[in-house]
Scaffold this motif. Structure first.
Motif, PDB file in Angstrom:
ATOM      1  N   ILE A 241      -3.521  -1.356  -1.653  1.00 19.03           N
ATOM      2  CA  ILE A 241      -4.347  -0.142  -1.133  1.00 19.03           C
ATOM      3  C   ILE A 241      -3.469   0.957  -1.519  1.00 19.03           C
ATOM      4  O   ILE A 241      -2.201   1.154  -1.405  1.00 19.03           O
ATOM      5  N   SER A 242      -4.339   1.770  -2.261  1.00 22.31           N
ATOM      6  CA  SER A 242      -3.710   3.024  -2.998  1.00 22.31           C
ATOM      7  C   SER A 242      -4.452   4.115  -2.827  1.00 22.31           C
ATOM      8  O   SER A 242      -5.593   3.941  -3.079  1.00 22.31           O
TER       9      SER A 242
ATOM     10  N   GLY B 169       0.646  -1.182  -0.026  1.00 22.09           N
ATOM     11  CA  GLY B 169       0.103  -0.020   0.099  1.00 22.09           C
ATOM     12  C   GLY B 169       0.767   1.252   0.032  1.00 22.09           C
ATOM     13  O   GLY B 169       2.071   1.186   0.203  1.00 22.09           O
ATOM     14  N   THR B 170       0.007   2.471  -0.215  1.00 20.15           N
ATOM     15  CA  THR B 170       0.795   3.696  -0.356  1.00 20.15           C
ATOM     16  C   THR B 170       0.694   4.455   1.182  1.00 20.15           C
ATOM     17  O   THR B 170       1.182   5.487   1.209  1.00 20.15           O
TER      18      THR B 170
ATOM     19  N   GLY C  40       5.130  -7.701 -11.459  1.00 26.19           N
ATOM     20  CA  GLY C  40       5.188  -9.160 -10.458  1.00 26.19           C
ATOM     21  C   GLY C  40       6.254  -8.857  -9.766  1.00 26.19           C
ATOM     22  O   GLY C  40       7.078  -9.863  -9.344  1.00 26.19           O
ATOM     23  N   SER C  41       6.904  -7.630  -9.659  1.00 22.28           N
ATOM     24  CA  SER C  41       8.275  -7.252  -8.853  1.00 22.28           C
ATOM     25  C   SER C  41       7.859  -6.956  -7.240  1.00 22.28           C
ATOM     26  O   SER C  41       8.933  -6.948  -6.400  1.00 22.28           O
TER      27      SER C  41
ATOM     28  N   LEU D 193       3.630   1.258  -6.967  1.00 26.21           N
ATOM     29  CA  LEU D 193       2.639   0.121  -6.736  1.00 26.21           C
ATOM     30  C   LEU D 193       1.985  -0.585  -7.751  1.00 26.21           C
ATOM     31  O   LEU D 193       2.132  -1.769  -7.902  1.00 26.21           O
ATOM     32  N   TYR D 194       1.557   0.282  -8.792  1.00 25.72           N
ATOM     33  CA  TYR D 194       0.813   0.156 -10.214  1.00 25.72           C
ATOM     34  C   TYR D 194       1.674  -0.697 -11.000  1.00 25.72           C
ATOM     35  O   TYR D 194       1.428  -1.850 -11.379  1.00 25.72           O
TER      36      TYR D 194
END
Length: 831
Positions: free
Chosen positions: A566-567, A516-517, A556-557, A549-550
């Motif tokens: 959660i963003s 999340g951010t 896939g990292s 995050l996106y």
């Protein structure tokens, strides 16, 4: 004047049922009429379309000219009793055959599909169909337009026939329903007659419970009646006791008044007369104080019985009580609130709590001569500790329990006006709120009156574990967590890539991975409360930026692979869901969520955070800060040298939430590009982190920060950071942090459980409490709610709705153009 007899309940119900049935019948007839019209149109439209198609099939091209051999079957398909009109136009709109004045303004056909519309021809309403026929000539290809229309008589007749056939059963069913209601009401009211007889046979002083056999549906009425009589009996007993005590307590000062006044009437010595008048005055003051306290005691008892509670800020109540003190006494009182208690919220009766505080402070002022301190701190198990401290003579241990009773005063009160009700009232109020009141000695002398009150969930520290062994491990785990958080925060944003592990309070059997951010320190209370409900669950939380995050999820990292995203950049979350990366979750709390805060049950918002302007109060004194977006642009334009390098906003190329806010600003505000030009003029600093901007404003390195997330700003201000916050008065954008369960999640059930928790009252209580992230659920208790945030500014609160419209700004060409224009204006490349 004789009161008119009220209509019988049976007649009321029958009348109401008749009205409702008639309204329902009218609505049903309206629905049937609408359905009949649509059914007639659908049936007749097929015939009208077939007629137009048959004409289109007869279109020929000879020597470059359009010809039509009108088939007989064309008009045989429509009603023989209706007037029929037709028209054929060539590719250039030239008239070929038929009625040239039929819908002359209609656009030419461009496809073979039929297009139906209602129109008029020669003053008559008609139903018209239009379709096209593609032809090829030596000059190229083109579309021939065919239109056929008929008057609506046959359609109206067919619809009327359908409605007429339906009216008879509707009328019969309405009458039968009225008869059935009359019979059912008669049988349903029979138990009320039994109850009426049982009550009429009672003695006037009999307030015992009613015990008669009644149906389940009437048991609620009997239960309510029994509850009322129990309350009435309790109130009568309390009132009788109050009257008896009042009569006893008032008798002494009144007798003294009478005796002193009689002696004063015959006194001849002026000095003695003056002394007697003084004693009369003291007795009058005592009687007045006693009556006032008795009335307040009765008022408090009544309010405690009614239990009309509301969410209240204890710090504001204390300020109100202190502010109402006599100016000669106010300087003696000081207040000390820790940051958590300053924003804590209690659920209670405003008048009762205010009177409790007033009595405690009044007693401290009356029975001591030194300063009075009011202290408030957070206590375990979501409780608030409020203490009123004085430097008076104190109360002995033997008297501490007695003085909490009514009309009991401690020793050493001679010459002090009092009734012995103040502490009793305070004790009654505190107990009525589920708290406790204790009297404690102070080191060095004095009395401490300590009040413990329950706080709303999310406004106090987590409850301690009851198992001593578990409590020790919880404390060790908490210390380790605090140390980890401190290391992360001190290392700066770039060091937050490693996920943080929150161990399970008990033996770990499950693990949830969240990416999340949200700042880890603000998100920790959510994790702790969720683990409190799931003690076998360990949680890993990886904090990152919205764009990272996106992109990290798509690449896939992210390690570990997240079960929940959660963003604050909800447009990127929506893009993931639209592209098939999200699992839907029909949370039971979705029904209460605002429509704009969720999309397809795949992207779900759980916070409400305004985008605010922050400033340094030293660099921008109160009254000089901008209140609107236009005022901010004007301020920077008016004095660019003063703000050169002292203003910051998001770097929208690196920050997903920054780009979201900028794109929304551009849609709403006519001052957006003017403000962007002002940023460029002062050389605004660009950042991808709200906490970073807040730190620089608090230190004085920056004077202003724009579009900072209000949740971070409110939380830092509550901790004592020297920043001011402006919720703009023209409009304020409000975003919601969104939850998304990835389709490839290893533990989607755990992620769904966290979504449910975040939307539940417990999760929303944390959002509205010390985290300051803001509760998105309507009617959530706490300080940071949608309603309270909306009242902090005078403008329109514009929530950023979760809808596919957000993806328009993510179109690669549109995004590239927007960023290029922004960079050219705000951050042009240096030559």
């Amino acid at each position: 004047m004789k009161r008119a007899d009220a209509p019988s309940l049976r007649r009321r119900i029958l009348t109401l049922a008749a009205v409702m049935l008639l309204v329902a019948a009218a609505l049903l007839v309206t629905f049937i009429r609408d359905y009949a019209n649509r059914a007639a149109d659908q049936a007749m439209d097929r015939l009208l379309s077939a007629a137009a198609l048959s004409i289109a099939g007869s279109v020929l091209v000879e020597d470059g000219a359009v010809l039509v051999e009108l088939p007989f079957a064309a008009f045989a398909m429509v009603s023989g009793n209706e007037r029929v009109f037709y028209s054929v136009r060539g590719p250039a709109g030239e008239h070929v055959t038929g009625y040239p004045d039929l819908a002359p303004d209609a656009p030419l056909a461009t496809d073979v599909g039929p297009d139906f519309r209602d129109s008029h021809h020669n003053g008559d309403p008609v139903r018209l169909v239009q379709l096209g026929r593609l032809i090829s000539t030596s000059e190229g290809t083109g579309w021939v337009t065919i239109m056929v229309a008929e008057t609506r008589g046959a359609r109206v007749a067919l619809a009327a026939e359908i409605v007429g056939a339906a009216l008879v059963p509707v009328a019969v069913l309405t009458v039968l329903a009225l008869i059935l209601v009359w019979m059912v009401v008669g049988r349903a009211f029979a138990p009320l007659a039994v109850l009426d007889r049982a009550l009429r046979q009672r003695r006037p002083d009999d307030l015992s419970q009613v015990d008669v056999p009644v149906p389940v549906e009437v048991q609620r009425l009997v239960g309510g009646l029994n509850h009322f009589m129990a309350r009435l009996e309790q109130s009568m007993a309390r009132m009788g006791g109050l009257v008896a005590e009042a009569a006893h307590q008032v008798r002494n000062p009144l007798a003294s008044l009478r005796a002193q006044s009689e002696l004063a009437m015959v006194e001849t010595d002026s000095a003695q007369l003056q002394a007697r008048v003084a004693r009369i005055h003291d007795s009058a003051v005592e009687a007045s104080h006693l009556v006032t306290q008795l009335l307040m005691d009765a008022t408090i008892s009544h309010r405690m019985d009614r239990n009309e509670a509301q969410a209240l800020s204890l710090s504001l109540l204390v300020d109100e009580v202190v502010g109402r003190l006599d100016p000669d006494q106010r300087h003696r009182v000081s207040t000390v609130f820790d940051p958590g208690a300053a924003i804590a919220v209690v659920q209670g009766d405003r008048v009762g709590l205010r009177e409790m505080l007033r009595n405690l402070v009044g007693n401290a002022l009356a029975y001591s001569d030194g300063p009075i301190e009011i202290e408030a701190t957070l206590a375990p198990q979501d409780r608030i500790r409020l203490a009123v401290l004085d430097h008076g003579p104190g109360i002995s241990d033997a008297d501490k329990g007695r003085v909490l009773q009514r009309f009991v005063r401690g020793p050493g009160v001679e010459g002090k006006v009092g009734s012995g009700l103040g502490l009793a009232i305070a004790h009654r109020v505190v107990e009525g709120h589920g708290g406790g009141l204790t009297l404690q000695d102070r080191p060095g002398g004095g009395l401490a009156v300590v009040v413990m009150l329950p706080a709303l969930p999310g406004t106090g520290p987590a409850a301690p574990d009851h198992d001593p062994v578990q409590a020790g491990s919880s404390a060790a785990r908490l210390l380790a967590l605090v140390a980890g958080l401190s290391a992360l925060l001190s290392a700066g944003p770039g060091a937050r890539a490693e996920p943080l592990l929150f161990p399970a309070p008990q033996t770990e059997t499950r693990r949830l991975a969240i990416a999340g951010t949200t700042d880890t320190a603000l998100f920790t209370p959510f994790i702790a409360a969720f683990q409190n409900q799931n003690p076998d669950l360990a949680v890993t939380y990886q904090e990152t930026d919205s764009l990272a995050l996106y992109q990290g999820y798509l690449a896939g990292s992210l390690d570990p692979a997240p079960d929940l995203l959660i963003s604050s950049a909800s447009d990127l979350q929506l893009k993931l869901a639209n592209d098939g990366h999200a699992l839907p979750h029909s949370s039971p709390w979705l029904a209460g969520l605002p429509d704009w805060a969720q999309w397809r049950a795949e992207v779900i918002g759980f916070t409400y955070e305004p985008a605010v302007i922050i400033y340094n109060p030293t660099l921008l004194p109160p009254g000089t800060q901008p209140r609107t977006h236009r005022e901010l642009a004007e301020l920077l334009e008016r004095d660019p040298a003063r703000f050169a390098g002292r203003v910051a906003t998001y770097d929208i190329a690196r920050s997903g939430v920054g780009y979201l806010l900028a794109s929304q600003d551009q849609q709403i505000s006519s001052h957006f590009w003017r403000l962007a030009a002002a940023f460029g003029r002062v050389g605004a600093r660009l950042s991808d982190s709200s906490p970073e901007i807040i730190d620089d404003v608090a230190s004085g390195a920056l004077a202003l920060g724009y579009n900072v997330l209000g949740s971070y700003a409110f939380a830092r201000q509550a901790e004592g950071a020297p920043i001011g916050i402006v919720v703009p008065d023209d409009y304020v954008l409000a975003l919601t942090r969104s939850l998304l369960i990835p389709r490839q999640a290893a533990n989607p059930d755990l992620a769904a459980g966290f979504v449910d928790f975040a939307l539940s009252p417990a999760g929303q209580g944390i959002a509205a409490g010390r985290s300051a992230l803001g509760a998105v659920m309507p009617d959530s208790p706490g300080l940071w709610t949608m309603d309270r945030i909306a009242t902090m500014g005078q403008g329109v609160a514009q929530p950023i709705a979760l809808s596919p419209v957000l993806m328009v700004a993510l179109d690669p060409q549109r995004r590239s153009g927007f960023l290029a224009a922004w960079q050219k204006i705000v951050d042009p490349p240096q030559p």
